[in-house]
Design a protein around this motif. Structure first.
Motif, PDB file in Angstrom:
ATOM      1  N   HIS A 132       1.592   4.413  -2.939  1.00  0.00           N
ATOM      2  CA  HIS A 132       1.677   5.881  -2.828  1.00  0.00           C
ATOM      3  C   HIS A 132       2.948   6.378  -3.540  1.00  0.00           C
ATOM      4  O   HIS A 132       2.909   7.349  -4.287  1.00  0.00           O
ATOM      5  N   CYS A 136      -5.841   9.493   2.758  1.00  0.00           N
ATOM      6  CA  CYS A 136      -5.932   8.026   2.749  1.00  0.00           C
ATOM      7  C   CYS A 136      -6.233   7.500   4.141  1.00  0.00           C
ATOM      8  O   CYS A 136      -5.766   8.048   5.134  1.00  0.00           O
ATOM      9  N   GLY A 141      -5.716   4.203   4.978  1.00  0.00           N
ATOM     10  CA  GLY A 141      -5.110   2.869   5.080  1.00  0.00           C
ATOM     11  C   GLY A 141      -3.985   2.781   6.097  1.00  0.00           C
ATOM     12  O   GLY A 141      -3.781   3.671   6.913  1.00  0.00           O
ATOM     13  N   HIS A 198       0.821  -1.212   0.000  1.00  0.00           N
ATOM     14  CA  HIS A 198       0.000   0.000   0.000  1.00  0.00           C
ATOM     15  C   HIS A 198       0.857   1.265   0.000  1.00  0.00           C
ATOM     16  O   HIS A 198       0.621   2.189  -0.782  1.00  0.00           O
ATOM     17  N   HIS A 237       0.089   2.414   6.743  1.00  0.00           N
ATOM     18  CA  HIS A 237       1.301   2.816   6.028  1.00  0.00           C
ATOM     19  C   HIS A 237       2.559   2.521   6.826  1.00  0.00           C
ATOM     20  O   HIS A 237       2.509   2.366   8.040  1.00  0.00           O
TER      21      HIS A 237
HETATM   22 ZN    ZN Z   1      -2.665   5.032   1.812  1.00  0.00          ZN
END
Ligand code: ZN
Length: 405
Positions: A104, A200, A202, A100, A204
């Motif tokens: 980016h 985002c 998510g 992920h 990281h």
């Molecule tokens: Zn992300």
């Protein structure tokens, strides 16, 4: 609303939580906790796995956009209000976090170098895909991908800091965001130091070095965009090992260095094509000689040459070629069969101008063999599995031809 611990610390793997809700769903129970470090499936990324108490978490998703549900097998006896210890499967979390965060980094590389935007993103079992608005001739796309891959890996080697900011939409509008944000009241922005700012939700890496190598495996055109498949970190290592084993095995078999293996394979393919062509020429020559030999000793029925032969395990193509060679001559009939372990193949043919229907002949013989057949009046094929009937079938065919001529 479940408090998202993974938003504040993507390296938190053990935590306590209170059970807020238990959803009974047949063989499965859905657990909603007051807070969780489990990332639910979403945004192109599969969910985290792990354990809640002694129950294995099999899936994590979001209900009504705010409750995170952890699915476990029913029968663990969870009750509302209970405090429970939870643990994330760190290997899986790290693998996902690497892919992920790598996305980016790679997406920004394509944007900086070519102005190409990322319109789609998904982590699959084997690799990660991004759909890019990258327009170029196929011969140039590989070069563009190489350049983006190089920039992305430089950002990894720099080991840059990754920071999470929670900002208002007004503050967000002053940041050079790579993509639009759809969250209205609070925007979570992921910053890769002096490189990328993306809204985002998510999980990281803390620093870019944690992502590991970013390697593009392949690309294709899809949905009028360029779809790039890549792997990061542990997946890149796994992929390198496979690629390394394959190339080592190929160069060993070819007794050449890895760099020369491609050229060696091209040469082998070329040699094979030439050999196949030569074999076809030789088969043509031998079948012509074979046909002539059979015609020379053929039985005469009226004034036609009747060639009948039963071969063992002769392939259909060569049987057909032989039948054509025999019936290229005038007034010739070829009744050919090949006996195999569990079946008999038949190829019947006759010269042009002879008033014989090979289609009905092959149907008659195939039926006796318990099979089927058919074709044109001058060329037909068939067969069956009743091998012991082969002699009777051919005697019958000979009688029919004799009567018809
Ligand atoms: Zn992300």
């Amino acid at each position: 609303m479940t408090r998202k611990l993974y938003w504040y610390d993507s390296h938190l793997i053990e935590f306590s939580a209170k059970i807020a809700e238990v959803i009974d769903h047949g063989e499965k129970s859905g657990l909603v906790l007051d807070q969780t470090a489990f990332y639910p499936t979403g945004g192109g990324q599969p969910c985290d796995l792990g354990v809640i108490g002694s129950a294995e978490v099999e899936d994590v998703d979001t209900l009504d956009g705010e409750r995170i549900v952890h699915w476990v097998r029913a029968g663990h006896g969870f009750s509302i209000g209970e405090n429970i210890e939870c643990r994330i499967d760190w290997n899986r979390r790290r693998e996902m976090l690497q892919q992920h965060t790598g996305q980016h980094i790679l997406s920004q590389a394509f944007f900086r170098l070519f102005g190409a935007e990322t319109k789609g993103f998904r982590i699959t079992d084997r690799s990660t895909e991004i759909d890019l608005t990258l327009e170029a001739h196929p011969s140039q796309i590989s070069e563009s991908i190489d350049r983006a891959e190089e920039l992305a890996n430089t950002i990894v080697f720099d080991n840059r800091q990754i920071r999470i900011h929670e900002v208002t939409p007004d503050e967000a509008s002053t940041l050079p965001l790579r993509k639009e944000s759809f969250i209205s009241d609070c925007v979570r922005v992921v910053e890769i130091d002096d490189y990328d700012w993306s809204p985002c939700g998510g999980t990281h890496a803390g620093q870019t070095g944690e992502v590991g190598l970013i390697a593009v495996r392949s690309w294709e055109r899809a949905k009028r965009m360029t779809r790039v498949h890549f792997v990061c970190g542990v997946r890149a290592l796994g992929d390198y090992r496979i690629a390394n084993r394959i190339s080592a095995s190929i160069s060993e078999k070819l007794s050449v260095g890895r760099e020369e293996a491609g050229a060696s394979i091209d040469r082998i393919i070329d040699e094979n094509k030439q050999a196949a062509r030569r074999i076809r020429e030789l088969v043509n020559i031998t079948s012509e000689a074979e046909a002539q030999k059979m015609i020379d000793v053929a039985e005469l029925i009226k004034d036609s040459r009747y060639v009948q032969a039963v071969f063992d395990d002769r392939d259909l193509d060569s049987l057909k070629l032989l039948a054509h060679r025999i019936t290229e001559q005038s007034k010739a009939i070829a009744i050919l069969a090949s006996r195999e372990a569990d079946a008999v193949r038949l190829v019947f043919a006759r010269s042009e101008g002879l008033n014989l229907d090979m289609n009905s002949m092959v149907k008659f013989a195939s039926e006796l063999l318990g099979g089927r057949g058919g074709g044109r009046p001058d060329f037909a094929q068939g067969g069956g599995s009743n091998i012991s009937e082969i002699e009777n079938a051919l005697i019958g065919v000979r009688e029919k031809i004799k009567a018809a001529l």
